[in-house]
Structure formats: C-alpha cells, structure tokens
Design a protein around this motif. Structure first.
Motif, PDB file in Angstrom:
ATOM      1  N   ALA A 258       2.336  -2.830   5.834  1.00  0.00           N
ATOM      2  CA  ALA A 258       1.411  -3.464   6.775  1.00  0.00           C
ATOM      3  C   ALA A 258       0.017  -2.842   6.725  1.00  0.00           C
ATOM      4  O   ALA A 258      -0.977  -3.579   6.585  1.00  0.00           O
ATOM      5  N   PRO A 259      -0.141  -1.531   6.809  1.00  0.00           N
ATOM      6  CA  PRO A 259      -1.498  -0.977   6.740  1.00  0.00           C
ATOM      7  C   PRO A 259      -2.199  -1.261   5.413  1.00  0.00           C
ATOM      8  O   PRO A 259      -3.392  -1.555   5.395  1.00  0.00           O
ATOM      9  N   VAL A 260      -1.452  -1.201   4.304  1.00  0.00           N
ATOM     10  CA  VAL A 260      -2.050  -1.479   3.000  1.00  0.00           C
ATOM     11  C   VAL A 260      -2.492  -2.938   2.932  1.00  0.00           C
ATOM     12  O   VAL A 260      -3.580  -3.245   2.422  1.00  0.00           O
ATOM     13  N   ALA A 261      -1.697  -3.839   3.474  1.00  0.00           N
ATOM     14  CA  ALA A 261      -2.055  -5.263   3.479  1.00  0.00           C
ATOM     15  C   ALA A 261      -3.309  -5.503   4.320  1.00  0.00           C
ATOM     16  O   ALA A 261      -4.204  -6.255   3.922  1.00  0.00           O
ATOM     17  N   VAL A 262      -3.402  -4.875   5.466  1.00  0.00           N
ATOM     18  CA  VAL A 262      -4.575  -5.039   6.337  1.00  0.00           C
ATOM     19  C   VAL A 262      -5.830  -4.529   5.633  1.00  0.00           C
ATOM     20  O   VAL A 262      -6.878  -5.196   5.649  1.00  0.00           O
ATOM     21  N   VAL A 263      -5.748  -3.385   5.003  1.00  0.00           N
ATOM     22  CA  VAL A 263      -6.903  -2.834   4.294  1.00  0.00           C
ATOM     23  C   VAL A 263      -7.280  -3.741   3.128  1.00  0.00           C
ATOM     24  O   VAL A 263      -8.461  -4.039   2.910  1.00  0.00           O
ATOM     25  N   GLY A 264      -6.312  -4.203   2.402  1.00  0.00           N
ATOM     26  CA  GLY A 264      -6.583  -5.092   1.265  1.00  0.00           C
ATOM     27  C   GLY A 264      -7.253  -6.379   1.697  1.00  0.00           C
ATOM     28  O   GLY A 264      -8.228  -6.823   1.074  1.00  0.00           O
ATOM     29  N   ILE A 265      -6.748  -6.988   2.733  1.00  0.00           N
ATOM     30  CA  ILE A 265      -7.342  -8.235   3.233  1.00  0.00           C
ATOM     31  C   ILE A 265      -8.762  -7.980   3.732  1.00  0.00           C
ATOM     32  O   ILE A 265      -9.673  -8.782   3.473  1.00  0.00           O
ATOM     33  N   SER A 266      -8.983  -6.872   4.406  1.00  0.00           N
ATOM     34  CA  SER A 266     -10.321  -6.533   4.909  1.00  0.00           C
ATOM     35  C   SER A 266     -11.319  -6.365   3.771  1.00  0.00           C
ATOM     36  O   SER A 266     -12.466  -6.819   3.849  1.00  0.00           O
TER      37      SER A 266
ATOM     38  N   ALA B 258       4.198  16.792   6.857  1.00  0.00           N
ATOM     39  CA  ALA B 258       4.254  16.357   5.463  1.00  0.00           C
ATOM     40  C   ALA B 258       5.651  15.838   5.114  1.00  0.00           C
ATOM     41  O   ALA B 258       5.785  14.834   4.411  1.00  0.00           O
ATOM     42  N   LEU B 259       6.680  16.527   5.603  1.00  0.00           N
ATOM     43  CA  LEU B 259       8.047  16.065   5.331  1.00  0.00           C
ATOM     44  C   LEU B 259       8.310  14.707   5.970  1.00  0.00           C
ATOM     45  O   LEU B 259       8.909  13.821   5.362  1.00  0.00           O
ATOM     46  N   LYS B 260       7.860  14.540   7.213  1.00  0.00           N
ATOM     47  CA  LYS B 260       8.058  13.262   7.890  1.00  0.00           C
ATOM     48  C   LYS B 260       7.311  12.145   7.173  1.00  0.00           C
ATOM     49  O   LYS B 260       7.823  11.045   7.011  1.00  0.00           O
ATOM     50  N   LEU B 261       6.099  12.440   6.735  1.00  0.00           N
ATOM     51  CA  LEU B 261       5.295  11.439   6.037  1.00  0.00           C
ATOM     52  C   LEU B 261       5.944  11.046   4.716  1.00  0.00           C
ATOM     53  O   LEU B 261       6.010   9.868   4.359  1.00  0.00           O
ATOM     54  N   LYS B 262       6.456  12.042   4.020  1.00  0.00           N
ATOM     55  CA  LYS B 262       7.094  11.786   2.732  1.00  0.00           C
ATOM     56  C   LYS B 262       8.373  10.969   2.894  1.00  0.00           C
ATOM     57  O   LYS B 262       8.708  10.146   2.043  1.00  0.00           O
ATOM     58  N   ASN B 263       9.082  11.192   3.983  1.00  0.00           N
ATOM     59  CA  ASN B 263      10.358  10.522   4.191  1.00  0.00           C
ATOM     60  C   ASN B 263      10.245   9.155   4.850  1.00  0.00           C
ATOM     61  O   ASN B 263      11.255   8.506   5.087  1.00  0.00           O
ATOM     62  N   LEU B 264       9.037   8.726   5.169  1.00  0.00           N
ATOM     63  CA  LEU B 264       8.889   7.397   5.762  1.00  0.00           C
ATOM     64  C   LEU B 264       9.291   6.321   4.754  1.00  0.00           C
ATOM     65  O   LEU B 264       8.925   6.383   3.582  1.00  0.00           O
ATOM     66  N   PRO B 265      10.016   5.329   5.188  1.00  0.00           N
ATOM     67  CA  PRO B 265      10.366   4.232   4.278  1.00  0.00           C
ATOM     68  C   PRO B 265       9.106   3.484   3.830  1.00  0.00           C
ATOM     69  O   PRO B 265       8.116   3.412   4.536  1.00  0.00           O
ATOM     70  N   LYS B 266       9.173   2.931   2.651  1.00  0.00           N
ATOM     71  CA  LYS B 266       8.014   2.236   2.091  1.00  0.00           C
ATOM     72  C   LYS B 266       7.586   1.025   2.916  1.00  0.00           C
ATOM     73  O   LYS B 266       6.438   0.628   2.896  1.00  0.00           O
ATOM     74  N   GLN B 267       8.494   0.439   3.665  1.00  0.00           N
ATOM     75  CA  GLN B 267       8.152  -0.735   4.459  1.00  0.00           C
ATOM     76  C   GLN B 267       7.099  -0.428   5.527  1.00  0.00           C
ATOM     77  O   GLN B 267       6.349  -1.301   5.918  1.00  0.00           O
ATOM     78  N   TYR B 268       7.039   0.821   5.966  1.00  0.00           N
ATOM     79  CA  TYR B 268       6.043   1.178   6.973  1.00  0.00           C
ATOM     80  C   TYR B 268       4.639   1.269   6.371  1.00  0.00           C
ATOM     81  O   TYR B 268       3.656   1.259   7.079  1.00  0.00           O
TER      82      TYR B 268
END
Length: 134
Positions: A115-123, A102-112
């Motif tokens: 890409a997944p959000v864009a792929v899901v949105g386009i799909s 959970a800590l690692k997930l929370k600390n991930l930069p928004k740029q990561y």
C-alpha cells in the motif's frame, strides 16, 4: 565529633526523595531530614528539590547560618560512599546486534509494504503528468 560507621551510595540516598522519607547529601554526608521538612524556613519543596543528588552547592548558595549548620549535623545518619560511581554503569550493546525495531521491520510481511509503495508510485506519476501538461 563521633565517627560515622554507615556508608551510603548516592543511589541509596536518592531513593529517599519524598515528604515521608527525605534524605539529602551535603559535603559527602547523608542526612535524614524527614522530621524537619515542615519546620524548614524555605519550605519543604526546597529540600525535596535537593534530593537524589549532591545538594552541597544548593546548601552553600542559600547562605545557611551557623545554627542551621549545627542543626543539620543533628540529622546526619552516615557518609556518602565516594568509592562507588555516582551514576550506575551503562550496559553497552554490540553494534552487531540488530535493534528490536530493525527485527520487527525485517519481519513485516510484504503485503504491508504494498500500500505505501503504491501510494508513492501513484503520487509520482500524477506529479509527472501535471508537469507535462504545463
């Protein structure tokens, strides 16, 4: 029968689980059967499989003779300390402490996430467009 003075925990006995150092526990007694492994009629694998636990049931199920029981006694090195837990205590962590994931997930930069959000949105958009055409 002589009084046994040495007490062993199950954890101590469990550490002796190899062909070169083999202890078993039967009827709350600890036996060092290392020197007997090559002579055991059922093979050393049977004895090695009975290490790191109470092997009383396996010993009794095998139907050992009176001679085998007497021979086993000659390998006795002590008794099992039944006052100690068989399984070490587990440390219970508080639910308030976040997990490492959970800590690692929370600390991930928004740029990561972009890409997944864009792929899901386009799909989703392509799916809607395909359904509209039908």
């Amino acid at each position: 029968m002589p009084t046994l003075s040495k007490l062993y925990t199950m954890q101590e006995a469990a550490h002796h689980n190899t062909k070169d150092d083999c202890w078993i526990v039967v009827h709350n007694k600890v036996y060092d059967v290392t020197s007997y492994l090559d002579d055991h009629p059922g093979g050393d694998d049977v004895v090695l499989a009975a290490t790191a636990k109470d092997a009383t049931d396996e010993f009794e199920d095998a139907g050992h003779s009176k001679d085998a029981r007497e021979l086993l006694e000659s390998f006795c090195i002590g008794e099992l300390d039944t006052s100690s837990p068989l399984i070490p205590e587990l440390e219970i962590s508080s639910k308030r402490q976040p997990s490492d994931f959970a800590l690692k997930l929370k600390n991930l930069p928004k740029q990561y996430w972009a890409a997944p959000v864009a792929v899901v949105g386009i799909s989703v958009m392509v799916g809607f467009l395909c359904l509209r055409k039908k």
